[in-house]
Design a protein around this motif. Structure first.
Motif, PDB file in Angstrom:
ATOM      1  N   LEU A 195       0.831  -1.095   0.047  1.00 12.27           N
ATOM      2  CA  LEU A 195       0.048   0.039  -0.047  1.00 12.27           C
ATOM      3  C   LEU A 195       0.900   1.224   0.071  1.00 12.27           C
ATOM      4  O   LEU A 195       1.989   1.417   0.764  1.00 12.27           O
ATOM      5  CB  LEU A 195      -0.932   0.171   1.228  1.00 12.27           C
ATOM      6  N   ASP A 196       0.432   2.098  -0.603  1.00 10.33           N
ATOM      7  CA  ASP A 196       1.247   3.431  -0.945  1.00 10.33           C
ATOM      8  C   ASP A 196       0.227   4.637  -1.277  1.00 10.33           C
ATOM      9  O   ASP A 196      -0.453   4.540  -1.945  1.00 10.33           O
ATOM     10  CB  ASP A 196       2.264   3.057  -2.127  1.00 10.33           C
ATOM     11  N   ARG A 197       0.616   5.745  -0.508  1.00 11.88           N
ATOM     12  CA  ARG A 197      -0.422   6.756  -0.623  1.00 11.88           C
ATOM     13  C   ARG A 197      -0.364   7.593  -2.009  1.00 11.88           C
ATOM     14  O   ARG A 197      -1.260   8.226  -2.123  1.00 11.88           O
ATOM     15  CB  ARG A 197       0.247   7.939   0.320  1.00 11.88           C
ATOM     16  N   SER A 198       0.482   7.108  -2.800  1.00 11.73           N
ATOM     17  CA  SER A 198       0.324   7.875  -4.229  1.00 11.73           C
ATOM     18  C   SER A 198      -0.540   7.147  -5.138  1.00 11.73           C
ATOM     19  O   SER A 198      -0.729   7.563  -6.183  1.00 11.73           O
ATOM     20  CB  SER A 198       1.723   7.818  -4.805  1.00 11.73           C
ATOM     21  N   HIS A 217      -4.031   5.618  -6.489  1.00 11.73           N
ATOM     22  CA  HIS A 217      -5.291   5.990  -6.619  1.00 11.73           C
ATOM     23  C   HIS A 217      -6.308   4.933  -6.505  1.00 11.73           C
ATOM     24  O   HIS A 217      -6.116   3.810  -6.876  1.00 11.73           O
ATOM     25  CB  HIS A 217      -5.457   7.421  -7.351  1.00 11.73           C
ATOM     26  N   CYS A 238       3.668  -1.461   4.706  1.00 10.38           N
ATOM     27  CA  CYS A 238       3.572  -0.842   3.603  1.00 10.38           C
ATOM     28  C   CYS A 238       4.193   0.548   3.635  1.00 10.38           C
ATOM     29  O   CYS A 238       4.312   1.007   4.591  1.00 10.38           O
ATOM     30  CB  CYS A 238       2.076  -0.777   3.088  1.00 10.38           C
ATOM     31  N   SER A 239       4.771   1.067   2.641  1.00 15.77           N
ATOM     32  CA  SER A 239       5.408   2.357   2.531  1.00 15.77           C
ATOM     33  C   SER A 239       4.400   3.520   2.836  1.00 15.77           C
ATOM     34  O   SER A 239       3.608   3.721   1.902  1.00 15.77           O
ATOM     35  CB  SER A 239       6.290   2.534   1.416  1.00 15.77           C
ATOM     36  N   LEU A 240       4.512   4.120   3.947  1.00 12.95           N
ATOM     37  CA  LEU A 240       3.439   5.148   4.132  1.00 12.95           C
ATOM     38  C   LEU A 240       4.129   6.710   3.909  1.00 12.95           C
ATOM     39  O   LEU A 240       5.160   6.715   3.433  1.00 12.95           O
ATOM     40  CB  LEU A 240       3.091   5.114   5.717  1.00 12.95           C
ATOM     41  N   ASN A 266     -10.931  14.342  -7.853  1.00  7.84           N
ATOM     42  CA  ASN A 266      -9.877  13.259  -7.669  1.00  7.84           C
ATOM     43  C   ASN A 266      -9.124  12.975  -9.212  1.00  7.84           C
ATOM     44  O   ASN A 266      -9.112  14.110 -10.015  1.00  7.84           O
ATOM     45  CB  ASN A 266     -10.485  11.848  -7.701  1.00  7.84           C
ATOM     46  N   VAL A 267      -8.125  12.379  -9.230  1.00  8.06           N
ATOM     47  CA  VAL A 267      -7.343  12.465 -10.130  1.00  8.06           C
ATOM     48  C   VAL A 267      -7.732  12.287 -11.632  1.00  8.06           C
ATOM     49  O   VAL A 267      -7.622  13.255 -12.271  1.00  8.06           O
ATOM     50  CB  VAL A 267      -6.282  11.043 -10.202  1.00  8.06           C
ATOM     51  N   LYS A 292      -2.375  12.838  -2.821  1.00  8.46           N
ATOM     52  CA  LYS A 292      -1.408  12.301  -1.686  1.00  8.46           C
ATOM     53  C   LYS A 292      -1.350  13.685  -0.685  1.00  8.46           C
ATOM     54  O   LYS A 292      -1.663  13.262   0.614  1.00  8.46           O
ATOM     55  CB  LYS A 292       0.035  12.294  -2.107  1.00  8.46           C
ATOM     56  N   TYR A 332      -2.094  13.530   8.359  1.00  7.86           N
ATOM     57  CA  TYR A 332      -2.761  12.369   8.531  1.00  7.86           C
ATOM     58  C   TYR A 332      -2.844  11.271   7.134  1.00  7.86           C
ATOM     59  O   TYR A 332      -2.022  11.516   6.144  1.00  7.86           O
ATOM     60  CB  TYR A 332      -4.169  12.343   9.084  1.00  7.86           C
ATOM     61  N   GLY A 333      -4.036  10.882   6.855  1.00  4.38           N
ATOM     62  CA  GLY A 333      -4.323  10.101   5.557  1.00  4.38           C
ATOM     63  C   GLY A 333      -4.340   8.540   5.670  1.00  4.38           C
ATOM     64  O   GLY A 333      -3.641   8.201   6.641  1.00  4.38           O
ATOM     65  N   SER A 334      -4.643   7.934   4.602  1.00  5.25           N
ATOM     66  CA  SER A 334      -4.357   6.426   4.504  1.00  5.25           C
ATOM     67  C   SER A 334      -3.954   6.142   3.286  1.00  5.25           C
ATOM     68  O   SER A 334      -4.331   6.622   2.165  1.00  5.25           O
ATOM     69  CB  SER A 334      -5.704   5.968   5.066  1.00  5.25           C
ATOM     70  N   PRO A 335      -3.283   5.134   3.192  1.00  7.91           N
ATOM     71  CA  PRO A 335      -2.953   4.366   1.846  1.00  7.91           C
ATOM     72  C   PRO A 335      -4.062   3.574   1.130  1.00  7.91           C
ATOM     73  O   PRO A 335      -3.979   3.191   0.069  1.00  7.91           O
ATOM     74  CB  PRO A 335      -1.751   3.561   2.060  1.00  7.91           C
TER      75      PRO A 335
END
Lengths: 325, 325
Positions: A19-22, A24, A323-325, B174-175, B216, B232-235
């Motif tokens: 999982l990776d924040r970038s 979508h 996962c990379s956060l 969104n994107v 992001k 904050y935020g989440s993947p």
């Protein structure tokens, strides 16, 4: 021939995406279940919600008009399309028109899906099954993987040409569905002396379609090898567990395919079959969740309890924290 | 140009109204979501229930006749109006009449709302979108703030005149939605080298409409400044998170507007844009709730889990205990 008990947890860890924040919406999987009719509404819900709980981003259901409001009401997380039709609501002279309309409605979505699950709560209405045959043909042309269970297996057992030779198809028969499949394809009875050899032959005979034979141990073959998954599991046999499995296999199959594609043609992964990896992972995940639910709820375990354990089961095997956060 | 990471928690604390027992129903916000059709029912529910969970007093949904019973079944907390119509249920010769009827039905409620959310699960039926265009025109005439997401963005991207120059409009792309908006308005592609400059130009070009570009980091611009929210935020990218955001922005925008009006024209607040403050607060709140839900549910997090974390997230930032009882 001996089957090999596979290290299913390792497979899960390997194919589950970081999982990776970038990332979508949609990148972790967009799954569709084709099923749900006047009679059955639980099965497609179980399959579709399981896909989300494993980690897919989007989960759709294509069902009949009657089934849709009910399936929608089970969960606001699903996107439910009331597009299929059963014979009782269609006049003979309208069938051709309506069939084209159904296909157009499903067709405009099809390319977006990473995997279809065909069969949970589909029923056996001949007109509806004809439409579903067309959907399978369309999916196959577009190289969209398909997992076939329940009444989808009834359809496919009677029309093997729908899946024969399609490497991205997985059949997930239970005892009775397996029996019918063996009778139809091999013109023989189920051989419990050498089940490994038989599932291999069966898969070969259908042109390398992956078969996940559910049982005390799950056996998985694509005609080349046979793997078994025996870890965890539960003695409780409440209806609906097969639906969880089909939804889970769909997600893992999509992930395995992405993973193999990303690795490129020179990687050792290029020789791996994503349908087999997805089946192994789905089988182990279902067995672990069922075991966890049973340890809490014992004889009163129902399918919803198992679904609630999918998240923890996956987290135990493959922590998202890594996962990379 | 550089964006400035804003102290979003301070904004939340500043605009969230003090709770006070002498207040009465409606003063903390009366929100309406325009959305929900035969296909989509989850999205408007998520937006509307999020508004309540943030602290609005009343939350309405205006949807099609088919969608209403399903949305009602998700929650008894919402007021659901089955008033919109899709083409398939309307004869050509009745369209004009029905359109007037829909507008009259919505119109008699409109003045009571502090903010509209337009788009969650709206679908793309041309007749329905025509009616919604009229609702936007009406809201604008009455100076009612509007937050536009999902299929509402599809509508507005093709009819920019609906929002152009309206300072109380927020778009939350969104994107993919952002990409279409940039192509349409700037006749260019998304510039990831200098996203700050581009969102500023984009907002300016639409006459100072506030744009909340989700990603992001969330970027927020009204054509004057660009703020970013990265806390904050989440993947996890399960579908429906955008609906939580739109419902949250609607409430905070209403609160920001009240707060600025109460401060009077001589206050330093009079130069602040409530649409920007509301966007900042909504963005941070959504990101905090998503982060909290993810820490509990990991990969199996679904949108409903995030909604359940809105209350605690707001309480952490801005405790209601500090309100005058």
């Amino acid at each position: 021939m001996q089957s090999v008990e596979v290290d299913a947890e390792r497979v899960i860890r390997e194919i589950t995406p970081v999982l990776d924040r970038s990332r979508h919406k949609g990148q972790a999987g967009n799954i569709a279940v084709i099923g749900g009719c006047r009679e059955y509404t639980g099965a497609p819900y179980f399959a579709a919600i399981s896909a989300l709980k494993i980690g897919a981003d989007l989960s759709h259901v294509f069902c009949t008009k009657d089934a849709a409001p009910v399936i929608k009401s089970y969960s606001s997380e699903l996107i439910v399309h009331p597009v299929l039709e059963e014979s009782y609501s269609v006049r003979e002279e309208d069938k051709k028109n309506i069939s084209s309309k159904v296909l157009a409605e499903v067709g405009k979505w099809l390319e977006r899906f990473d995997c279809l699950v065909i069969g949970p709560g589909l029923g056996r209405d001949p007109f509806l099954l004809d439409c579903v045959s067309e959907i399978i043909r369309h999916a196959r042309k577009s190289n969209i993987p398909i997992v076939i269970d329940g009444d989808g297996l009834f359809l496919v057992t009677n029309h093997l040409e729908l899946v024969s030779g399609y490497a991205l198809a997985v059949l997930t028969p239970n005892v009775n569905e397996y029996k019918r499949l063996v009778q139809k394809v091999l013109s023989s009875e189920v051989n419990n002396e050498d089940p490994v050899e038989q599932v291999l032959t069966l898969s070969k005979q259908i042109g390398g379609v992956t078969i996940l034979r559910k049982g005390k141990s799950d056996l998985i073959s694509d005609g080349d090898t046979v793997k078994s998954v025996s870890i965890y599991g539960s003695p409780r046999r409440c209806g609906g567990q097969g639906d969880i499995l089909s939804g889970s296999v769909a997600v893992f199959l999509s992930w395995a395919r992405q993973h193999i594609e990303a690795a490129g043609p020179d990687s050792y992964l290029s020789s791996k079959n994503p349908a087999v990896l997805g089946s192994i992972a789905g089988s182990a995940m279902m067995r672990k969740a069922a075991s966890l639910a049973f340890s809490n709820k014992k004889r009163s375990t129902v399918t919803g309890d198992i679904i609630e354990c999918l998240g923890k089961s996956l987290e135990d095997i493959c922590p998202a924290g890594s996962c990379s956060l």
